[in-house]
Design a protein around this motif. Structure first.
Motif, PDB file in Angstrom:
ATOM      1  N   UNK A  38       0.860  -1.194   0.000  1.00 59.17           N
ATOM      2  CA  UNK A  38       0.000   0.000   0.000  1.00 59.17           C
ATOM      3  C   UNK A  38       0.890   1.237   0.000  1.00 59.17           C
ATOM      4  N   UNK A  39       0.580   2.131  -0.922  1.00 58.26           N
ATOM      5  CA  UNK A  39       1.361   3.346  -1.071  1.00 58.26           C
ATOM      6  C   UNK A  39       0.718   4.443  -0.226  1.00 58.26           C
ATOM      7  N   UNK A  40       1.375   4.774   0.874  1.00 59.12           N
ATOM      8  CA  UNK A  40       0.806   5.734   1.832  1.00 59.12           C
ATOM      9  C   UNK A  40       0.470   7.071   1.161  1.00 59.12           C
ATOM     10  N   UNK A  41       1.324   7.482   0.212  1.00 56.22           N
ATOM     11  CA  UNK A  41       1.121   8.795  -0.426  1.00 56.22           C
ATOM     12  C   UNK A  41      -0.156   8.830  -1.261  1.00 56.22           C
ATOM     13  N   UNK A  42      -0.694   7.657  -1.628  1.00 52.76           N
ATOM     14  CA  UNK A  42      -1.882   7.670  -2.503  1.00 52.76           C
ATOM     15  C   UNK A  42      -3.200   7.536  -1.733  1.00 52.76           C
ATOM     16  N   UNK A  43      -3.157   7.505  -0.405  1.00 51.87           N
ATOM     17  CA  UNK A  43      -4.417   7.404   0.352  1.00 51.87           C
ATOM     18  C   UNK A  43      -5.267   8.651   0.101  1.00 51.87           C
ATOM     19  N   UNK A  44      -6.536   8.490  -0.282  1.00 49.75           N
ATOM     20  CA  UNK A  44      -7.366   9.681  -0.526  1.00 49.75           C
ATOM     21  C   UNK A  44      -7.799  10.339   0.785  1.00 49.75           C
ATOM     22  N   UNK A  45      -7.353  11.568   0.987  1.00 52.53           N
ATOM     23  CA  UNK A  45      -7.662  12.310   2.222  1.00 52.53           C
ATOM     24  C   UNK A  45      -8.413  13.584   1.857  1.00 52.53           C
ATOM     25  N   UNK A  46      -9.473  13.866   2.583  1.00 56.86           N
ATOM     26  CA  UNK A  46     -10.262  15.067   2.273  1.00 56.86           C
ATOM     27  C   UNK A  46      -9.527  16.325   2.742  1.00 56.86           C
ATOM     28  N   UNK A  47      -9.903  17.442   2.170  1.00 58.87           N
ATOM     29  CA  UNK A  47      -9.338  18.726   2.603  1.00 58.87           C
ATOM     30  C   UNK A  47      -9.647  18.976   4.077  1.00 58.87           C
ATOM     31  N   UNK A  48     -10.872  18.557   4.490  1.00 56.13           N
ATOM     32  CA  UNK A  48     -11.268  18.764   5.899  1.00 56.13           C
ATOM     33  C   UNK A  48     -10.357  17.982   6.832  1.00 56.13           C
ATOM     34  N   UNK A  49     -10.033  16.744   6.433  1.00 58.41           N
ATOM     35  CA  UNK A  49      -9.159  15.926   7.283  1.00 58.41           C
ATOM     36  C   UNK A  49      -7.781  16.561   7.383  1.00 58.41           C
ATOM     37  N   UNK A  50      -7.261  17.005   6.234  1.00 59.41           N
ATOM     38  CA  UNK A  50      -5.920  17.619   6.253  1.00 59.41           C
ATOM     39  C   UNK A  50      -5.919  18.868   7.138  1.00 59.41           C
ATOM     40  N   UNK A  51      -6.990  19.650   7.009  1.00 65.76           N
ATOM     41  CA  UNK A  51      -7.062  20.884   7.787  1.00 65.76           C
ATOM     42  C   UNK A  51      -7.128  20.574   9.293  1.00 65.76           C
ATOM     43  N   UNK A  52      -7.949  19.586   9.650  1.00 63.22           N
ATOM     44  CA  UNK A  52      -8.087  19.246  11.076  1.00 63.22           C
ATOM     45  C   UNK A  52      -6.768  18.688  11.611  1.00 63.22           C
ATOM     46  N   UNK A  53      -6.076  17.883  10.808  1.00 64.96           N
ATOM     47  CA  UNK A  53      -4.797  17.308  11.261  1.00 64.96           C
ATOM     48  C   UNK A  53      -3.771  18.408  11.475  1.00 64.96           C
ATOM     49  N   UNK A  54      -3.803  19.408  10.592  1.00 63.18           N
ATOM     50  CA  UNK A  54      -2.890  20.529  10.715  1.00 63.18           C
ATOM     51  C   UNK A  54      -3.208  21.319  11.995  1.00 63.18           C
ATOM     52  N   UNK A  55      -4.501  21.524  12.213  1.00 61.41           N
ATOM     53  CA  UNK A  55      -4.946  22.332  13.355  1.00 61.41           C
ATOM     54  C   UNK A  55      -4.642  21.656  14.695  1.00 61.41           C
ATOM     55  N   UNK A  56      -4.852  20.328  14.766  1.00 57.98           N
ATOM     56  CA  UNK A  56      -4.747  19.644  16.059  1.00 57.98           C
ATOM     57  C   UNK A  56      -3.495  18.771  16.191  1.00 57.98           C
ATOM     58  N   UNK A  57      -2.655  18.746  15.147  1.00 55.61           N
ATOM     59  CA  UNK A  57      -1.440  17.934  15.220  1.00 55.61           C
ATOM     60  C   UNK A  57      -1.711  16.436  15.139  1.00 55.61           C
ATOM     61  N   UNK A  58      -2.812  16.042  14.489  1.00 52.00           N
ATOM     62  CA  UNK A  58      -3.108  14.614  14.332  1.00 52.00           C
ATOM     63  C   UNK A  58      -2.369  14.054  13.120  1.00 52.00           C
ATOM     64  N   UNK A  59      -2.195  12.749  13.124  1.00 50.31           N
ATOM     65  CA  UNK A  59      -1.544  12.059  12.011  1.00 50.31           C
ATOM     66  C   UNK A  59      -2.636  11.545  11.055  1.00 50.31           C
ATOM     67  N   UNK A  60      -2.753  12.128   9.855  1.00 52.25           N
ATOM     68  CA  UNK A  60      -3.836  11.730   8.952  1.00 52.25           C
ATOM     69  C   UNK A  60      -3.728  10.268   8.519  1.00 52.25           C
ATOM     70  N   UNK A  61      -2.493   9.778   8.440  1.00 46.94           N
ATOM     71  CA  UNK A  61      -2.306   8.387   7.984  1.00 46.94           C
ATOM     72  C   UNK A  61      -2.855   7.420   9.031  1.00 46.94           C
ATOM     73  N   UNK A  62      -2.579   7.691  10.287  1.00 45.05           N
ATOM     74  CA  UNK A  62      -3.116   6.825  11.359  1.00 45.05           C
ATOM     75  C   UNK A  62      -4.638   6.862  11.352  1.00 45.05           C
ATOM     76  N   UNK A  63      -5.208   8.056  11.200  1.00 42.06           N
ATOM     77  CA  UNK A  63      -6.676   8.155  11.185  1.00 42.06           C
ATOM     78  C   UNK A  63      -7.241   7.385   9.991  1.00 42.06           C
ATOM     79  N   UNK A  64      -6.564   7.495   8.841  1.00 47.36           N
ATOM     80  CA  UNK A  64      -7.069   6.841   7.621  1.00 47.36           C
ATOM     81  C   UNK A  64      -6.948   5.318   7.700  1.00 47.36           C
ATOM     82  N   UNK A  65      -5.896   4.830   8.340  1.00 46.21           N
ATOM     83  CA  UNK A  65      -5.654   3.376   8.310  1.00 46.21           C
ATOM     84  C   UNK A  65      -6.151   2.644   9.551  1.00 46.21           C
TER      85      UNK A  65
END
Ligand code: ADP
Ligand code: MG
Length: 315
Positions: free
Chosen positions: A236-263
Motif C-alpha cells: 500500500x502506497x501511503x502517499x496515494x491514500x485519498x484524504x479530504x481537505x477537511x481531514x488535512x485541515x483538522x490534522x494541521x490544526x490539532x497535530x493529528x496524524x492523517x495516515x493513522x486516522x485513515x488506516x
C-alpha cells in the motif's frame, strides 16, 4: 475474555460445517443460494452504548440513521441490493420517548433512501445501557456477490472515497473539542455515513472486479481480511491514500496524524476492492482511488512509512 475478537470468531466458525454452495462466517454477509437465479445476503451488526456511541453526545436521529447504514453497508460490500431489515433493542429506562421517535425517524430516512423496509425485530429492557441490533437481508444475481476471498496477484487495490474523516469526527467527540464548521462536518461524517449501495452493484457487474468489502474497521484491519481469505499479500502506497481537505485541515490544526486516522480509524463505510489492471485501465463506473497492489506472500508492506497499521480492534 482472553481470546481476541478474530480468534473467537474462528472458534465459532470451526464448529459448523456449512453446505458447499453457502458462504458462512468470514465475509461482510452470509450468502445463501436461491432457486430463482438470485442469492440471498444476510448480515447482522450490533451497536452498543459506550462502545459505538456515547448517549450524551449522539443525536438520536443520527444514531438511527447510522444503525441502518452500517448494516446496509455490509450488503453494499458484497455488491448486493438491500431488501429488508430487522431491528432489535434493549432499552434502558433513562431513554425518553423523544429519543426513540427521533431514532426511528433517522432509521427510516436511511432505509427509505435505499428502499429497504423494516419487517420485524425484538424489544426488551436493559438494566443500564442501550443496545441496538440490526439485521439486513439483501440479494444479488447468482454468482455476482463479491467475496473477500477473490483477490488475485497483480490486482490494484482501490477505495471508493476519502478515508479517515469519520475517525477524525470521533476524535472531535471524544476530546470534547469545540465545534466550528470543520469539526461539525467531521462529526457528521462519523454519525451519518451513506452506504455505497449503487457503487457496489455497479462494481459487481464487472468481471475484472475481484474481492470487495466495506470499510468498517480501517484499511489496516479490513485489507487484512481480504488478504487472509485470498491467501495473498499487499503493498500500500501511503502517499496515494485519498484524504479530504477537511481531514488535512483538522490534522494541521490539532497535530493529528492523517495516515493513522485513515488506516486505523475505521467507520468510513467506503468500499475496498481489488480490480485487474486491465479493468482499472478502462475507467471504473464509480469513484475509485488506487492505493496499492495485491502481491504474493503474507501481510501488508506500507510504502512510505516504517511502521505497521492494524486498524480498529474491539478487544
Ligand atoms: P463486519 O465488520 O463486516 O460487520 P465482522 O468483523 O463484524 O464483519 O465479522 C466478521 C465475520 O464474523 C462475519 O462473517 C460475521 O458474520 C462473523 N461473526 C462475528 N461475530 C460472530 C458471532 N458472534 N457468531 C458468529 N459469527 C460471527
Ligand atoms: Mg463489513
Amino acid at each position: 475474555m482472553d481470546l481476541g475478537e478474530f480468534a473467537l470468531i474462528d472458534c465459532i466458525r470451526n464448529q459448523y460445517k456449512v453446505p458447499e454452495e453457502f458462504l458462512g462466517i468470514g465475509d461482510d454477509c452470509a450468502v445463501i443460494p436461491q432457486r430463482d437465479g438470485l442469492e440471498t445476503l444476510l448480515t447482522t451488526d450490533m451497536l452498543m452504548e459506550g462502545v459505538h456511541f456515547l448517549l450524551d453526545d449522539v443525536n438520536p436521529y443520527s444514531l438511527g440513521w447510522k444503525s441502518a447504514a452500517v448494516n446496509i453497508s455490509d450488503i453494499a460490500g458484497m455488491g448486493g441490493k438491500p431488501v429488508a431489515s430487522f431491528l432489535s433493542f434493549a432499552l434502558p429506562k433513562k431513554l425518553s420517548d423523544t429519543f426513540l421517535k427521533e431514532f426511528l425517524r433517522g432509521y427510516k430516512d436511511l432505509s427509505d433512501r435505499f428502499d429497504c423496509p423494516l419487517l420485524g425485530g425484538d424489544t426488551t429492557s436493559s438494566l443500564d445501557r442501550l443496545c441496538i441490533s440490526v439485521s439486513v437481508l439483501g440479494n444479488c444475481p447468482s454468482g455476482l456477490s463479491r467475496k473477500r476471498s477473490a483477490a488475485q496477484e497483480g490486482d490494484i487495490i482501490c477505495v471508493s472515497g476519502f478515508l479517515g474523516d469519520s475517525a477524525a469526527g470521533l476524535q472531535v467527540i471524544l476530546k470534547g473539542l469545540e465545534r466550528g464548521e470543520l469539526e461539525s462536518e467531521l462529526v457528521r461524517r462519523h454519525y451519518r455515513p451513506v452506504p455505497r449501495v449503487g457503487e457496489g452493484i455497479a462494481l459487481s457487474m464487472l468481471p475484472g472486479v475481484h474481492a470487495m468489502m466495506d470499510i468498517s474497521d480501517g484499511i489496516g484491519s479490513d485489507l487484512r481480511h481480504i488478504l487472509d481469505e485470498s491467501h495473498k499479500a499487499a503493498e500500500v502506497d501511503i502517499a496515494s491514500l485519498p484524504l479530504s481537505e477537511q481531514l488535512k485541515e483538522a490534522c494541521h490544526k490539532y497535530g493529528w496524524d492523517p495516515v493513522k486516522l485513515a488506516l486505523n480509524g475505521g467507520e468510513d463505510y467506503e468500499l475496498l476492492f481489488t480490480v485487474s489492471p486491465e479493468a482499472f485501465a478502462e475507467a471504473l463506473p464509480v469513484p475509485s482511488y488506487p492505493i496499492g497492489r495485491i502481491v504474493s506472500g503474507e501481510g501488508i508492506r506500507w510504502i512510505g512509512r516504517n511502521e505497521d497499521f492494524m486498524g480498529f480492534r474491539h478487544f
